[in-house]
Design a protein around this motif. Sequence first.
Motif, PDB file in Angstrom:
ATOM      1  N   SER A   1       8.587   1.817   4.380  1.00 20.03           N
ATOM      2  CA  SER A   1       9.664   2.531   3.696  1.00 20.03           C
ATOM      3  C   SER A   1       9.085   3.801   3.091  1.00 20.03           C
ATOM      4  CB  SER A   1      10.268   1.651   2.607  1.00 20.03           C
ATOM      5  OG  SER A   1      11.228   2.385   1.881  1.00 20.03           O
ATOM      6  N   GLY A   2       9.371   4.944   3.714  1.00 27.89           N
ATOM      7  CA  GLY A   2       8.842   6.221   3.237  1.00 27.89           C
ATOM      8  C   GLY A   2       7.326   6.256   3.334  1.00 27.89           C
ATOM      9  N   ASN A   3       6.662   6.311   2.170  1.00 23.56           N
ATOM     10  CA  ASN A   3       5.196   6.353   2.185  1.00 23.56           C
ATOM     11  C   ASN A   3       4.582   5.014   1.769  1.00 23.56           C
ATOM     12  OD1 ASN A   3       5.856   6.403  -0.542  1.00 23.56           O
ATOM     13  ND2 ASN A   3       4.160   7.753  -1.074  1.00 23.56           N
ATOM     14  N   ARG A   4       5.381   3.928   1.830  1.00 23.35           N
ATOM     15  CA  ARG A   4       4.899   2.603   1.422  1.00 23.35           C
ATOM     16  C   ARG A   4       4.935   1.605   2.571  1.00 23.35           C
ATOM     17  NH1 ARG A   4       4.152   2.101  -3.817  1.00 23.35           N
ATOM     18  NH2 ARG A   4       5.069   3.615  -5.225  1.00 23.35           N
ATOM     19  N   VAL A   5       3.926   0.748   2.572  1.00 23.46           N
ATOM     20  CA  VAL A   5       3.869  -0.370   3.518  1.00 23.46           C
ATOM     21  C   VAL A   5       3.826  -1.636   2.678  1.00 23.46           C
ATOM     22  CG1 VAL A   5       2.494  -1.518   5.290  1.00 23.46           C
ATOM     23  CG2 VAL A   5       2.655   0.976   5.267  1.00 23.46           C
ATOM     24  N   THR A   6       4.819  -2.536   2.907  1.00 23.42           N
ATOM     25  CA  THR A   6       4.919  -3.762   2.113  1.00 23.42           C
ATOM     26  C   THR A   6       4.871  -4.960   3.038  1.00 23.42           C
ATOM     27  OG1 THR A   6       6.370  -2.576   0.585  1.00 23.42           O
ATOM     28  CG2 THR A   6       6.308  -4.957   0.376  1.00 23.42           C
ATOM     29  N   ALA A   7       4.123  -5.993   2.605  1.00 20.45           N
ATOM     30  CA  ALA A   7       4.039  -7.220   3.399  1.00 20.45           C
ATOM     31  C   ALA A   7       5.387  -7.928   3.380  1.00 20.45           C
ATOM     32  CB  ALA A   7       2.961  -8.130   2.828  1.00 20.45           C
TER      33      ALA A   7
ATOM     34  N   SER B   1       0.635 -11.407   2.128  1.00 23.12           N
ATOM     35  CA  SER B   1      -0.156 -10.213   1.848  1.00 23.12           C
ATOM     36  C   SER B   1      -0.246  -9.321   3.084  1.00 23.12           C
ATOM     37  CB  SER B   1      -1.559 -10.620   1.395  1.00 23.12           C
ATOM     38  OG  SER B   1      -2.191 -11.358   2.416  1.00 23.12           O
ATOM     39  N   ILE B   2      -0.730  -8.105   2.867  1.00 27.01           N
ATOM     40  CA  ILE B   2      -0.922  -7.165   3.980  1.00 27.01           C
ATOM     41  C   ILE B   2      -1.958  -7.774   4.935  1.00 27.01           C
ATOM     42  CG2 ILE B   2      -1.764  -4.846   4.599  1.00 27.01           C
ATOM     43  CD1 ILE B   2       0.746  -4.570   3.027  1.00 27.01           C
TER      44      ILE B   2
ATOM     45  N   MET C   1       0.859  -1.182   0.000  1.00 27.02           N
ATOM     46  CA  MET C   1       0.000   0.000   0.000  1.00 27.02           C
ATOM     47  C   MET C   1       0.894   1.230   0.000  1.00 27.02           C
ATOM     48  SD  MET C   1      -3.257  -0.901   2.495  1.00 27.02           S
ATOM     49  CE  MET C   1      -2.411  -0.605   3.998  1.00 27.02           C
ATOM     50  N   ALA C   2       0.522   2.191  -0.862  1.00 29.23           N
ATOM     51  CA  ALA C   2       1.251   3.458  -0.927  1.00 29.23           C
ATOM     52  C   ALA C   2       0.311   4.563  -0.483  1.00 29.23           C
ATOM     53  CB  ALA C   2       1.750   3.716  -2.344  1.00 29.23           C
ATOM     54  N   PHE C   3       0.802   5.454   0.359  1.00 31.62           N
ATOM     55  CA  PHE C   3      -0.001   6.548   0.912  1.00 31.62           C
ATOM     56  C   PHE C   3       0.517   7.863   0.335  1.00 31.62           C
ATOM     57  CE2 PHE C   3       0.086   3.023   3.790  1.00 31.62           C
ATOM     58  CZ  PHE C   3      -1.236   2.899   4.203  1.00 31.62           C
TER      59      PHE C   3
END
Length: 169
Positions: free
Chosen positions: A121-127, A131-132, A99-101
């Motif tokens: 990482s910055g504005n990203r959330v990675t599983a 999956s998330i 997911m990118a915010f």
Amino acid sequence: MTVCRPSTPSATNTHASPIYQRTDYTMENEKAVTPIVGTIMLVALTVILAAIVAAFLFGFAGQNLQTTHIVSATMQRVNATSVSVTYYGGQDAGSLYEMAFTVNDGTNTTVLSGSPQVTVSGNRVTAKSGSIPVGLGVTVISTNPKKDRLVITGTFNDGSSAIIAESTL
């Protein structure tokens, strides 16, 4: 149009050669296209047009439709610079891996999460694997204390991406 045609010999004329008499033909009751042929042509034209329209509407003309992914998230403003986001999953929850915010124009956006199942990482959330996780809560921080437009974009295992949520808070 004038046509000469043989006539039958009369009683007074018994010669072996036929006598030709002149006959005039007119085009008064003759039609070039009969109503039946006209009707058949109109029906054929209608069927052809219907086939062309159906080909474009139902994608037979080579258009590939993208699949729609169904997932959801909610957003709630916590204070002047923070927004709380909760991911609720959905039908395609198992295929969302990132997911990118994006807040406003995307600059000065920070994401915080306490979950060990994701990497931030910055504005990203990675599983980290798979999956998330459903129920994941993150806090998005922006340095702009005014109303912010927040867009959450998800990336799925098939390589496609879609906007999961969008709001001005």
